[in-house]
Design an enzyme around this catalytic site. Structure first.
Site, PDB file in Angstrom:
ATOM      1  N   SER A 241     111.431 -11.872  72.993  1.00  0.00           N
ATOM      2  CA  SER A 241     110.353 -11.015  72.515  1.00  0.00           C
ATOM      3  C   SER A 241     110.194 -11.181  71.012  1.00  0.00           C
ATOM      4  O   SER A 241     111.154 -11.518  70.303  1.00  0.00           O
ATOM      5  CB  SER A 241     110.667  -9.544  72.829  1.00  0.00           C
ATOM      6  OG  SER A 241     109.767  -8.679  72.162  1.00  0.00           O
TER       7      SER A 241
ATOM      8  N   TYR B  47     116.570  -2.130  70.609  1.00  0.00           N
ATOM      9  CA  TYR B  47     115.974  -3.089  71.544  1.00  0.00           C
ATOM     10  C   TYR B  47     115.811  -4.454  70.880  1.00  0.00           C
ATOM     11  O   TYR B  47     116.125  -5.494  71.455  1.00  0.00           O
ATOM     12  CB  TYR B  47     114.619  -2.561  72.008  1.00  0.00           C
ATOM     13  CG  TYR B  47     113.828  -3.519  72.876  1.00  0.00           C
ATOM     14  CD1 TYR B  47     114.141  -3.687  74.218  1.00  0.00           C
ATOM     15  CD2 TYR B  47     112.757  -4.243  72.340  1.00  0.00           C
ATOM     16  CE1 TYR B  47     113.412  -4.563  75.017  1.00  0.00           C
ATOM     17  CE2 TYR B  47     112.029  -5.117  73.131  1.00  0.00           C
ATOM     18  CZ  TYR B  47     112.360  -5.277  74.458  1.00  0.00           C
ATOM     19  OH  TYR B  47     111.641  -6.147  75.240  1.00  0.00           O
TER      20      TYR B  47
END
Length: 233
Positions: free
Chosen positions: A127, A140
């Site tokens: 990501s 995250y």
């Protein structure tokens, strides 16, 4: 030959399977098998229970998938959680939960797949959040940074073999995981991610989604920290 989807209720995994499944034998693995949607046009499909945090079960899950549908030739590692950044800042158990699902369990399963599969392709998901950790989602983001580094090394290990690793690195994905959140610049939808991956099959490596996200990533690297620490998710 078969397709194994780990995280079979994920938006991106479901969309990717929709593109790859026609005529194939499919194994769908998720924590709640009853919630897995039926794949379209697959030759056959099987559902199995999969708990990502049960690391000791990972090899057995892959073995069961091969028993049901034959050798795995496409493995999609699509499980993961976003978590709650605010909660994770004071709840160490939640911070560890995010790290376990999004990093530790990922490298465990990727290691099993790379050791088990003889040929074919593995698809993993990094990501933009891992490119440079932000104050707004650093728990995250840190897991994606670690996973991305692991995948780069694994890709080098597999180079020249008959097993390919594809590392999808999308920006903000508008889907069930981010429901209620304001989209970021260059946001994409699960179908966009799936189509970008399919378009790159045959050319393993890292896939920026969308492609122009790579330009934004280069800018992100040089933003001064006093400004960067105030950047939103």
């Amino acid at each position: 030959m078969s397709i194994l989807l780990l995280g079979a209720t994920s938006d991106i995994g479901t969309q990717l399977l929709d593109l790859l499944a026609p005529g194939e034998d499919v194994v769908l693995a998720a924590r709640n098998p009853e919630a897995i949607p039926e794949p379209k046009r697959a030759r056959s499909s099987h559902r199995i229970a999969f708990e990502a945090t049960d690391l000791a079960s990972h090899r057995q899950v892959v073995e069961e998938a091969e028993r049901l549908a034959g050798p795995i030739t496409t493995a999609i590692v699509a499980f993961g959680i976003l978590g709650d950044q605010t909660r994770a800042e004071s709840d160490e158990a939640h911070a560890v939960e995010i790290a376990t699902v999004d990093y530790t369990a990922q490298i465990s399963m990727l290691t099993v797949l790379a050791d088990t599969m003889i040929s074919g392709r593995i698809i993993a998901f990094s990501s933009i959040a891992g490119w440079r950790a932000r104050r707004a989602n650093y728990v995250y983001g840190s897991t994606k940074a670690g996973l991305d580094a692991f995948c780069q090394g694994l890709a080098d290990r597999l180079h020249g073999s008959e097993l390919e690793l594809y590392i999808a690195r999308p920006g903000f994905v508008i889907g069930s995981m981010t429901e209620g959140m304001s989209p970021a610049p260059l946001s994409v939808r699960p179908r966009d991610v799936a189509e970008a991956i399919v378009d790159r099959l045959g050319k393993p490596g890292t896939i920026w989604i969308p492609r122009r996200l790579a330009v934004l990533a280069a800018v992100m690297r040089v933003v001064p920290r006093p400004i960067w620490r105030h950047m939103p998710r």
